[in-house]
Design an enzyme around this catalytic site. Structure first.
Site, PDB file in Angstrom:
ATOM      1  N   LYS A  52      -6.499   6.761  13.667  1.00  0.00           N
ATOM      2  CA  LYS A  52      -6.724   6.710  12.213  1.00  0.00           C
ATOM      3  C   LYS A  52      -8.209   6.512  11.913  1.00  0.00           C
ATOM      4  O   LYS A  52      -8.770   7.131  11.008  1.00  0.00           O
ATOM      5  CB  LYS A  52      -5.864   5.591  11.586  1.00  0.00           C
ATOM      6  CG  LYS A  52      -4.374   5.959  11.583  1.00  0.00           C
ATOM      7  CD  LYS A  52      -3.430   4.835  11.207  1.00  0.00           C
ATOM      8  CE  LYS A  52      -1.992   5.338  11.355  1.00  0.00           C
ATOM      9  NZ  LYS A  52      -0.963   4.354  10.993  1.00  0.00           N
ATOM     10  N   GLN A  96      -0.856  -1.801  10.193  1.00  0.00           N
ATOM     11  CA  GLN A  96      -0.098  -1.078  11.213  1.00  0.00           C
ATOM     12  C   GLN A  96       1.174  -1.855  11.555  1.00  0.00           C
ATOM     13  O   GLN A  96       1.132  -3.060  11.797  1.00  0.00           O
ATOM     14  CB  GLN A  96      -0.978  -0.875  12.463  1.00  0.00           C
ATOM     15  CG  GLN A  96      -0.378   0.026  13.520  1.00  0.00           C
ATOM     16  CD  GLN A  96      -0.188   1.467  13.048  1.00  0.00           C
ATOM     17  OE1 GLN A  96      -0.932   1.979  12.214  1.00  0.00           O
ATOM     18  NE2 GLN A  96       0.819   2.134  13.574  1.00  0.00           N
ATOM     19  N   ASP A 119       0.160   4.073   2.784  1.00  0.00           N
ATOM     20  CA  ASP A 119       1.355   4.387   3.575  1.00  0.00           C
ATOM     21  C   ASP A 119       2.526   4.771   2.671  1.00  0.00           C
ATOM     22  O   ASP A 119       3.514   5.337   3.146  1.00  0.00           O
ATOM     23  CB  ASP A 119       1.781   3.155   4.395  1.00  0.00           C
ATOM     24  CG  ASP A 119       1.195   3.159   5.799  1.00  0.00           C
ATOM     25  OD1 ASP A 119       1.093   4.242   6.390  1.00  0.00           O
ATOM     26  OD2 ASP A 119       0.867   2.066   6.304  1.00  0.00           O
TER      27      ASP A 119
HETATM   28  N1  GUN Z   1       3.958   2.279  12.515  1.00  0.00           N
HETATM   29  C1  GUN Z   1       4.559   3.452  12.849  1.00  0.00           C
HETATM   30  N2  GUN Z   1       4.313   4.402  11.912  1.00  0.00           N
HETATM   31  C2  GUN Z   1       3.536   3.816  10.981  1.00  0.00           C
HETATM   32  C3  GUN Z   1       2.944   4.299   9.779  1.00  0.00           C
HETATM   33  O1  GUN Z   1       3.106   5.455   9.360  1.00  0.00           O
HETATM   34  N3  GUN Z   1       2.197   3.392   9.101  1.00  0.00           N
HETATM   35  C4  GUN Z   1       2.038   2.105   9.507  1.00  0.00           C
HETATM   36  N4  GUN Z   1       1.308   1.289   8.751  1.00  0.00           N
HETATM   37  N5  GUN Z   1       2.580   1.636  10.611  1.00  0.00           N
HETATM   38  C5  GUN Z   1       3.322   2.496  11.343  1.00  0.00           C
END
Ligand code: GUN
Length: 283
Positions: A52, A96, A119
């Site tokens: 990211k 996350q 998200d």
């Molecule tokens: N953990 C697995 N997929 C995601 C996601 O799309 N966003 C976040 N914040 N955590 C995750």
């Protein structure tokens, strides 16, 4: 003859269009910032967070990483989120997942200001999604919709079957396909006669989290098969939920793993961060 859906190509296309807009804003003296929080030492989460940050660099966003130790308290995490919510230089915030067990994930998700919730997991943004008024929706299912659009795959009137009912993929995927007038079924671990249901799908989305779960007998001839799974097989090789080699010949379009949905999630995170920044500017 089946066609492989190239998530790398589509994600590059999306990231490049975000990059162009970010550059325009930068030329006006405006920088876009994404704050990424990671709690603990989950190795998979570390890889995702690094990817990211790399994507932010690529599109020209500033990224701020907050790497907190495993023993961080819920209160400490929530107060960091409060601080970032109140910081006008921060446009997007993501924590996350998963967070360590002693922290209430739902509380964390809902503490992030809906305007900065890139998200799309907060109750407000999920509600807006189901009302068809969404701007920030979950990145992985939004990525799937972009893949379908790029390949001119029409959803209207199609039988769309999703395997998996998670808040991150299955449920928002259903809302988005429904929004495009698909006839949507969500299957899960209690679904009876699963293969019977999935083999009626014109568009089949697998979001189960089990390597090779979708076998050829579960797939309709000429179906579009979208594999959202990211698993490791017995040899440690990255693979999806679909038994790709056995299923591909039956499909019209299929996503590979890696190189299908994975790169799309990050591209849509960049797009959501841009949307969040533009919305904040207007308000
Ligand atoms: N953990 C697995 N997929 C995601 C996601 O799309 N966003 C976040 N914040 N955590 C995750």
């Amino acid at each position: 003859m089946f066609k492989i859906i190239d998530g790398k190509e589509v994600s590059s296309y999306i990231k490049n269009s975000v990059k162009e807009k970010a550059l325009e804003l930068k030329n006006n003296g405006e920088e876009i910032t994404l704050a990424v929080i990671i709690v603990g030492n989950d190795p998979a989460s570390r890889v995702y967070v690094n990817n990211k940050k790399k994507a932010c660099e690529y599109v020209g966003f500033r990224s701020l990483e907050f790497a907190l130790p495993e023993e961080t308290t819920e209160e400490e995490l929530l107060s960091l989120i409060d601080r970032l919510n109140g910081d006008d230089t921060v446009n997007g915030i993501l924590c996350q997942l998963p967070v360590p067990k002693h922290i209430d994930e739902e509380k964390v998700i809902d503490r992030i200001s809906p305007d900065k919730d890139v998200d799309g997991f907060s109750k407000i943004n999920v509600g807006k999604l189901w009302l068809g008024e969404y701007d920030l929706a979950a990145c992985t299912p939004m990525g799937v919709m972009e893949l379908l659009k790029y390949y001119d795959i029409d959803v209207c009137g199609k039988n769309c079957v999703i395997i998996g009912r998670s808040n991150i993929v299955g449920k928002p995927m259903a809302a988005l396909l429904l929004e495009k007038n698909g006839t949507v079924t969500i299957c899960h671990s209690r679904t009876k006669n699963l293969a019977e249901v999935t083999s009626k799908a014109d568009i089949l989305v697998a979001a189960v989290g089990r390597a090779g779960f979708v076998t050829a007998d579960m797939v309709k001839e000429s179906a579009v098969v979208i594999d959202v799974g990211i698993n490791r097989n017995a040899e440690g090789k990255l693979c999806g939920d679909v038994d790709f080699e056995a299923v591909k010949e039956k499909t019209s379009y299929i996503t590979p793993v890696p190189g299908g949905c994975g790169p799309m999630t990050i591209a849509l995170l960049m797009k959501n961060t841009l949307i969040a920044a533009e919305k904040q500017k207007k308000s």
